[in-house]
Design an enzyme around this catalytic site. Structure first.
Site, short mmCIF file in Angstrom:
data_model
loop_
_atom_site.label_atom_id
_atom_site.label_comp_id
_atom_site.label_asym_id
_atom_site.label_seq_id
_atom_site.Cartn_x
_atom_site.Cartn_y
_atom_site.Cartn_z
N GLU A 1 0.64 -1.16 0.05
CA GLU A 1 0.03 -0.04 0.00
C GLU A 1 0.82 1.26 -0.14
O GLU A 1 0.46 2.30 -0.33
CB GLU A 1 -1.09 -0.04 1.15
CG GLU A 1 -0.56 0.01 2.54
CD GLU A 1 -0.26 -1.36 3.05
OE1 GLU A 1 0.58 -2.07 2.49
OE2 GLU A 1 -1.00 -2.08 3.87
N CYS B 1 -8.20 15.43 -4.62
CA CYS B 1 -7.86 16.67 -5.18
C CYS B 1 -6.53 17.01 -5.31
O CYS B 1 -5.76 16.86 -4.23
CB CYS B 1 -8.72 17.60 -4.41
SG CYS B 1 -8.37 19.37 -4.86
N CYS C 1 -6.06 20.54 -3.27
CA CYS C 1 -5.96 20.78 -1.80
C CYS C 1 -5.96 19.43 -0.96
O CYS C 1 -5.56 19.49 0.10
CB CYS C 1 -7.33 21.40 -1.32
SG CYS C 1 -8.79 20.11 -1.36
N CYS D 1 -13.97 18.83 -6.75
CA CYS D 1 -13.47 18.70 -5.39
C CYS D 1 -14.76 19.50 -4.53
O CYS D 1 -14.93 20.61 -4.54
CB CYS D 1 -12.38 19.36 -5.01
SG CYS D 1 -11.89 19.20 -3.34
N CYS E 1 -12.77 22.42 -2.67
CA CYS E 1 -12.00 23.65 -3.01
C CYS E 1 -12.66 23.84 -4.57
O CYS E 1 -12.33 25.07 -4.92
CB CYS E 1 -10.48 23.62 -2.77
SG CYS E 1 -9.94 22.73 -4.13
N ASP F 1 -0.27 -4.54 4.49
CA ASP F 1 -0.27 -5.02 5.94
C ASP F 1 -0.92 -5.79 6.55
O ASP F 1 -2.02 -6.01 6.08
CB ASP F 1 -0.54 -3.51 6.85
CG ASP F 1 0.57 -2.35 6.38
OD1 ASP F 1 1.70 -2.92 5.97
OD2 ASP F 1 0.46 -1.35 6.72
N TYR G 1 5.59 -5.02 12.76
CA TYR G 1 4.21 -4.15 12.69
C TYR G 1 3.87 -3.47 13.94
O TYR G 1 3.89 -4.32 15.03
CB TYR G 1 3.07 -5.15 11.89
CG TYR G 1 2.12 -4.39 11.44
CD1 TYR G 1 2.35 -3.44 10.52
CD2 TYR G 1 0.83 -4.62 11.83
CE1 TYR G 1 1.15 -2.44 9.91
CE2 TYR G 1 -0.25 -4.07 11.33
CZ TYR G 1 0.11 -2.87 10.32
OH TYR G 1 -1.29 -2.21 9.84
#
Ligand code: ZN
Length: 859
Positions: A294, A367, A370, A380, A383, A413, A597
């Site tokens: 990830e 976005c 922002c 968005c 904004c 994970d 972890y």
């Protein structure tokens, strides 16, 4: 036999190489002593006319670098431990050499001379390169022959400063001891400082000549080190463990013979492939695999575990290609979740069909202006920007890459969230590649990853379901309650959630309790004892009496290694870190392969972990090792370092390039690492023996019991992780009161973030993956604020909580929240059906929301 390369350590020189060549020839072997590469010699080596090539080991040696003869080179012999030597004259005039020496020394110095060192290093790097004649002038100035001016004078000043630091460092006894524990040797030899360090890179490069890539993977080769220097060898072993998780084995003739049989089988196969005698379809060819994680940092760490990866970009995404044993891996990151619940369908994103709940997920958008994330919108909502990136692009890239490979490995994970991302990946990639497996590992190290690659598994639907239920619960309760809050308070940025609300309640009640104050007296006695007495009675006393005194020895066990809550608590107490800061730091340490972890509620220590601690303790604190497992349950482990390196050692090996990580760490990363390391090592050490005093004190109309640690008999684990405060001893009798003070104080203390986490753990609210998120949400919504490391409720937080408690008391109660957490655990363990849970949850939410009546104005 033939196919042998012999490497002689640089320090031993050509003469030694000649001697070896001579000896081998006397034994009847055809030897070529090389100083330079020549095409004729390689041809003869390949044909077997030369059995052995002898040369000097050096990373610049062409034999160690470029030789690629997989069918010929069978083994490599190091005639002495490969090591690097650096010499600097005590009166060194060459700033270049001084710079190299000081740079090598600086990680050993730690905090010592920090600023001075930095300024000297920077002056040195500004003056180089320096012409030879200028260096000559400096020498003459040393001998007092000339006076220097201008740049030359400046140069001399810089050189003198550098020499001074070098001399100071080399003369520092403490430093020499520390360095002795590392693997560098420093000594003075005929007017020169000599630094010797094991050459792990050179070793890997040279030994790699015997194991080359060919169509079926990496050819097997043997590498033999003749140990002529124990310290250099143990240093080399340690560096190879850190670099490549490789271990040396004792030379046992029978075992070596077996190895050589395997080596020769490989050579035969390579020759047959070269001669075209093996049909490609019979070959068990190298498999190409896509490995998806990830986070980009984790992707880079994994790629670098197997050597120097090739970096590629496609459609604006970066990924890495690297070879590991039987796989050519393409490593790529999904950059977090791909999908989230839609806001457009069903009951807040959950459709109901034939009595079944169907959560409807859609692509996450972000976005570019922002940075906010959302679903469903074409522009968005925060904004108004139309400059969006959607996870659809990521999915398309991953699909393209999946088409090119034999198999896909999902290496997200090891928890419910990782499983959900993994499941999403599975869904979108399975039409493109049929062979998809899940890799589970709790630390990003070569050993753990190799093991995972050897035993790939499947996804765990129960984990995915648990994650989905958690998300739906957030949505349902969150959206419904938030809507009520918007109606009542007229503000759009308010939110509520089941788990965050009881926690807000604790802060509120504590803030209120703080207002109730009682008199607290501080009394200092002539023997130094300081006492705190609540509600003192009568006038200030003249005397105090100590009675019932007992002194005894006690054993103190080290605390177990960290779980998430314990780590957050201590990082808050000892380092003043907020929960979210600690989690971010730990995430990076995990992704860089430095700790296991960090989302875990297990204290279990694996065999690998116990072994790591045992070695470290025996090396650094002989006799104090006590391996402990703590818990036998589950596959999860405690939070612990993955390498046997203290903070100082880690810094050293990082700057020496032996431990390689994809990201630069800041001071806070190191502080947290140090805390995790110490707590873990302590947990694997002998208990401490301490002296405790217990007594009663009668003073100011009260009798108080006191217990204090007054001495340490055996330090044990306290050497590494201090948890006690030692106070002065007292004796029985009457003592004069020297000083009294009375203040009105509250009987409770405000909560720190660490206290809140302890409370969450105790009450069963929150989990390793949510502790810090809960606190963060309270801040974000403006419900609590922090002052001097303590938490207080805001007026808004108070109003929102009171409203929720009054109207939805059941829904946001502590009991129901605890039940919910337990239910989600039970889904994870496959003990209940998630459909049933959703049914109960929907009914409850609808009932509570509708029975709450019309909104009341806030009080
Ligand atoms: Zn925006």
């Amino acid at each position: 036999g033939p196919g042998c390369l012999v490497f002689v350590p640089q320090a031993k020189g050509l003469e030694y190489a000649e001697k070896i060549a001579e000896t081998l020839e006397k034994e009847g072997m055809s030897v070529f002593l090389y100083e330079r590469m020549s095409p004729g010699m390689l041809e003869k080596f390949r044909k077997g006319e030369y059995a052995v090539l002898v040369g000097i080991a050096s990373s610049r040696s062409p034999l160690a670098r470029g030789l690629d003869l997989p069918e010929t080179v069978r083994y490599v012999v190091f005639a002495g431990v490969p090591r690097r030597e650096m010499k600097v004259e005590v009166k060194e005039c060459n700033p270049q050499k001084l710079l190299v020496a000081l740079k090598a020394l600086s990680p050993l110095l730690g905090e010592r001379m920090g600023k001075r060192m930095a300024s000297v290093l920077s002056s040195l790097s500004k003056v180089i390169p320096v012409r030879g004649e200028l260096i000559q002038k400096l020498r003459e100035a040393d001998e007092g022959k000339t006076q220097l001016e201008g740049f030359a004078a400046h140069l001399r000043k810089v050189v003198l400063e550098a020499r001074e630091i070098l001399e100071e460092a080399m003369g520092d006894e403490e430093l020499r001891k520390e360095v002795g524990r590392l693997d560098v040797e420093m000594r003075m030899e005929g007017g020169e400082w000599v630094f010797i360090s094991p050459d792990a890179d050179g070793y890997l490069q040279a030994s790699g000549r015997a194991s080359r890539f060919y169509a079926m993977g990496i050819s097997r080769g043997v590498s033999i080190v003749v140990v002529d220097d124990e310290k250099a060898f143990s240093g080399l072993s340690r560096r190879l463990r850190l670099l490549a998780d490789e271990e040396f084995e004792e030379y046992v003739p029978e075992k070596v013979k077996e190895e050589f049989e395997k080596v020769d089988r490989d050579r035969e196969t390579i020759r047959r492939i070269r001669r075209g005698e093996v049909k490609p379809e019979v070959l068990d060819l190298l498999r190409s695999s896509l490995l998806v994680v990830e986070s980009p940092t984790k992707a880079r760490t994994i790629a670098y575990l197997f050597g120097n990866p090739a970096q590629r970009t496609l459609d604006g995404f970066t990924f890495y290609e690297v070879a590991s044993g039987q796989h050519v891996l393409t490593v790529v990151a999904s950059a977090g979740h791909l999908f989230d619940l839609t806001t457009l369908e069903g009951f807040h994103g959950v459709r109901k069909e034939d009595g079944n709940y169907l959560p409807v997920y859609t692509d996450i958008r972000r976005c570019a202006d922002c940075g906010e994330q959302f679903t469903d919108h074409e522009t968005c909502p925060f904004c108004g920007s139309a400059n969006l990136r959607t996870k659809k692009e990521t999915v398309e890239l991953l699909q393209k890459l999946s088409l090119e490979v034999n198999e896909v490995f999902i290496a997200t994970d090891p928890d419910a969230e990782g499983e959900k991302i993994g499941y999403d990946l599975y869904v979108v990639l399975s039409p493109y590649c049929r062979n998809i497996r899940r890799l589970e590992f709790h630390e990003v190290t070569r050993k753990a990853l190799r093991k995972a690659l050897e035993e790939p598994g499947g996804l765990r639907p129960s984990y995915v379901q648990a994650q989905v239920v958690r998300r739906i619960e957030d949505r349902w309760v969150g959206f419904e309650l938030s809507r009520k809050l918007w109606e009542v308070f007229g503000k759009r940025n308010l939110s509520a959630g089941r788990v965050q609300t009881p926690v807000l309640g604790w802060v509120l009640r504590q803030t209120e309790e703080l207002k109730r104050k009682i008199p607290v007296a501080t009394v200092r006695l002539e023997n130094g004892l300081v006492l705190r007495i609540q509600n003192p009675e009568g006038p200030p006393p003249q005397e105090a009496e100590i009675t019932d005194l007992s002194t005894r020895e006690e054993k103190v066990l080290p605390p177990p290694p960290y779980t998430t809550d314990a780590m957050l608590r201590e990082a808050s107490q000892r380092l003043g870190f907020s929960a979210s800061h600690t989690m971010e730091l730990a995430q990076t340490l995990f992704e860089c392969g430095l700790i296991t972890y960090h989302r875990t509620d297990s204290t279990r220590v694996s065999i690998v972990g116990m072994e790591l601690a045992r070695k470290f303790v025996e090396e650094n604190y002989p006799g104090l090792s006590r391996p402990r497992e703590y818990s036998k349950e589950g596959a999860h482990e405690c939070i612990r370092p993955t390498k046997p390196l203290s903070l100082q050692q880690l810094r050293f090996y990082l700057s020496a390039g032996i431990v390689r990580i994809p990201q630069k760490l800041g001071p806070d990363h190191f502080r947290l690492y140090d805390l995790i390391f110490r707590r873990f090592i302590a947990s694997q050490m002998r208990e401490a023996r301490i002296l405790v005093q217990e007594f009663k004190v009668k003073v100011w109309g009260k009798e108080v019991r006191e217990r204090r640690v007054v001495g340490i008999i055996e330090e044990g684990f306290l050497k590494v992780h201090q948890t006690l405060r030692v106070e002065g001893r007292v004796e029985e009798g009457s003592f004069r009161v020297m000083e009294t003070k009375v203040r009105y104080e509250s009987s409770v203390r405000p909560y720190s973030q660490g206290d809140l986490i302890a409370l969450m753990k105790e009450k069963g609210i929150g989990r390793p993956s949510t502790y810090s998120k809960i606190i963060e949400t309270l801040f974000k919504r403006g419900y609590v604020f922090e002052k001097g490391g303590k938490l207080f409720v805001t007026p808004l937080g108070r109003m929102v909580y009171r409203y929720l408690e009054e109207r939805f008391g059941r829904l946001v109660s502590e009991e129901l929240t605890r039940d919910l957490e337990e239910t989600i655990d039970a889904i994870e363990n496959g003990k209940i059906r998630f459909q049933d849970v959703l049914k109960g949850m929907e009914e409850e939410v609808r009932r509570e929301i509708s029975s709450s009546g019309n909104p009341l104005p806030p009080r």
